[in-house]
Design an enzyme around this catalytic site. Structure first.
Site, PDB file in Angstrom:
ATOM      1  N   HIS A   1     -14.084  19.061   4.587  1.00  0.00           N
ATOM      2  CA  HIS A   1     -15.382  18.690   4.030  1.00  0.00           C
ATOM      3  C   HIS A   1     -15.822  17.315   4.522  1.00  0.00           C
ATOM      4  O   HIS A   1     -17.016  17.042   4.648  1.00  0.00           O
ATOM      5  CB  HIS A   1     -15.326  18.674   2.499  1.00  0.00           C
ATOM      6  CG  HIS A   1     -15.146  20.020   1.881  1.00  0.00           C
ATOM      7  ND1 HIS A   1     -13.908  20.600   1.720  1.00  0.00           N
ATOM      8  CD2 HIS A   1     -16.048  20.904   1.385  1.00  0.00           C
ATOM      9  CE1 HIS A   1     -14.066  21.790   1.138  1.00  0.00           C
ATOM     10  NE2 HIS A   1     -15.344  21.996   0.932  1.00  0.00           N
TER      11      HIS A   1
ATOM     12  N   ASP B   1     -17.418  29.120   7.017  1.00  0.00           N
ATOM     13  CA  ASP B   1     -17.427  28.118   5.960  1.00  0.00           C
ATOM     14  C   ASP B   1     -18.699  27.282   6.148  1.00  0.00           C
ATOM     15  O   ASP B   1     -19.398  27.401   7.161  1.00  0.00           O
ATOM     16  CB  ASP B   1     -16.161  27.253   6.039  1.00  0.00           C
ATOM     17  CG  ASP B   1     -15.729  26.718   4.682  1.00  0.00           C
ATOM     18  OD1 ASP B   1     -16.561  26.706   3.746  1.00  0.00           O
ATOM     19  OD2 ASP B   1     -14.568  26.301   4.538  1.00  0.00           O
TER      20      ASP B   1
END
Length: 338
Positions: free
Chosen positions: A177, A249
């Site tokens: 992330h 993702d």
């Protein structure tokens, strides 16, 4: 194709969101905690999403349990997947609880007209800070066995499964992330260890979708898996024979950033073999994708239907569903005990 899965800002749709949900590239919406105030409001939001989309779409969420459970009030508290093994006395008890937890999770989401939780996590618990107790175990065979029971629970409720994060995110410290993780272990180790749960569950035809990681496996390819023709075409589809949907993702994550801007990331992921692209937490960037994507918009109903909830498997309301009552009781008792 209709490849883009977007997010929305709040409890209700804005005028701009109402407009772009009907865009020919939009395949779905992913929800977050910011979209939830209460169950009634959530159902109304999903109803709005489906109305303004004007075509079948996927509504999904990350709702694994533990620290990754987006909706709380009015939903069963789901244990972290890793706790199902570490806090039970036998593998048989773990398998029973895994199936019950998945059934409760899927039933409660489907009752709100949500199709998917992007689950299960098939990573092997290692050094990753972002995975940790999200993984079922630090043992590849246990991950495979528990995940299989978990998927059985999802399917019993009518929900498709999404195995993530292919081929394994558990052995890198960095969080994709906020960083670009690099796994420098040998190809043999990755194939024989991390990839085993994916390989076994694909062979058993238990996985409807795969979500690749934003990790570079430097001994195999220079690109993160989700942008890699090697991983998605040669390994996942040809070698492992996976025929389901490949869902990227979130391409707003830092692990995707070195591929280029958001449009370049979306095009790169699609070119590598992704069927759907998660584009979240940056509305302006998502609009650049919708406006600039060079692929031809065509219907993706086969994959969308395959990932949509099978509501015929559910007895509604849930309060009258004996299977849900029994599974919920098992999870509530586990929570009280631990």
């Amino acid at each position: 194709m209709r490849p883009i899965i977007l997010d929305v800002a709040g409890y209700q749709l804005t005028a701009e969101e109402q407009e772009y949900l009907a865009h020919p590239f939009v395949a779905g919406v992913i929800l977050f905690t910011r979209n939830f105030d209460n169950v009634v409001q959530l159902k109304e939001l999903v109803q709005q999403i489906r109305f303004y989309a004007k075509q079948p779409i996927i509504v999904g969420v990350d709702h694994e349990g533990g620290r990754v459970q987006r909706f709380r009030e009015g939903f069963t508290h789901l244990p972290a997947c890793g706790d199902l093994l570490s806090k039970t006395n036998s593998l048989q008890e773990t398998l029973s609880l895994a199936k019950a937890s998945a059934f409760v999770m899927a039933s409660e989401l489907i009752a709100c007209d949500i199709d998917l939780s992007f689950a299960p996590v098939l990573d092997i618990n290692g050094i990753s800070d972002v995975i940790r107790e999200r993984a079922f175990s630090d043992d590849k065979k246990q991950v495979t066995e528990i995940a299989s029971a978990y998927i059985d629970g999802m399917k019993l409720a009518g929900m498709a499964s999404t195995g993530k994060h292919f081929p394994g995110h558990g052995s890198v410290k960095a969080d994709s992330h906020i960083a670009l993780p690099v796994d420098s272990r040998s190809k043999q180790t990755i194939f024989e260890q991390d990839m085993l749960p994916f390989k076994k569950l694909i062979a058993a035809q238990q996985l409807d979708a795969i979500m690749p990681s934003h990790v570079v496996y430097s001994e195999c390819d220079d690109l993160p898996c989700g942008f890699s023709d090697y991983w998605l075409q040669q390994v996942l589809k040809k070698q492992l024979g996976f025929k389901g949907a490949v869902i990227s993702d979130d391409i707003s994550m830092h692990g995707a950033s070195f591929v280029g801007d958001h449009l370049s990331r979306a095009e790169g992921a699609l070119s590598a073999g992704c069927d759907f692209i998660l584009a979240c937490n940056d509305a302006a960037a998502a609009m650049t994708i919708l406006d600039g994507l060079s692929v031809k918009p065509t219907e993706s109903l086969t994959l969308i239907n395959a990932l949509s909830a099978n509501k015929e498997k559910q007895v509604m309301p849930l309060i009258e569903n004996k299977l849900w009552q029994q599974a919920k009781q098992s999870i509530d008792q586990f929570n009280e005990k631990y």
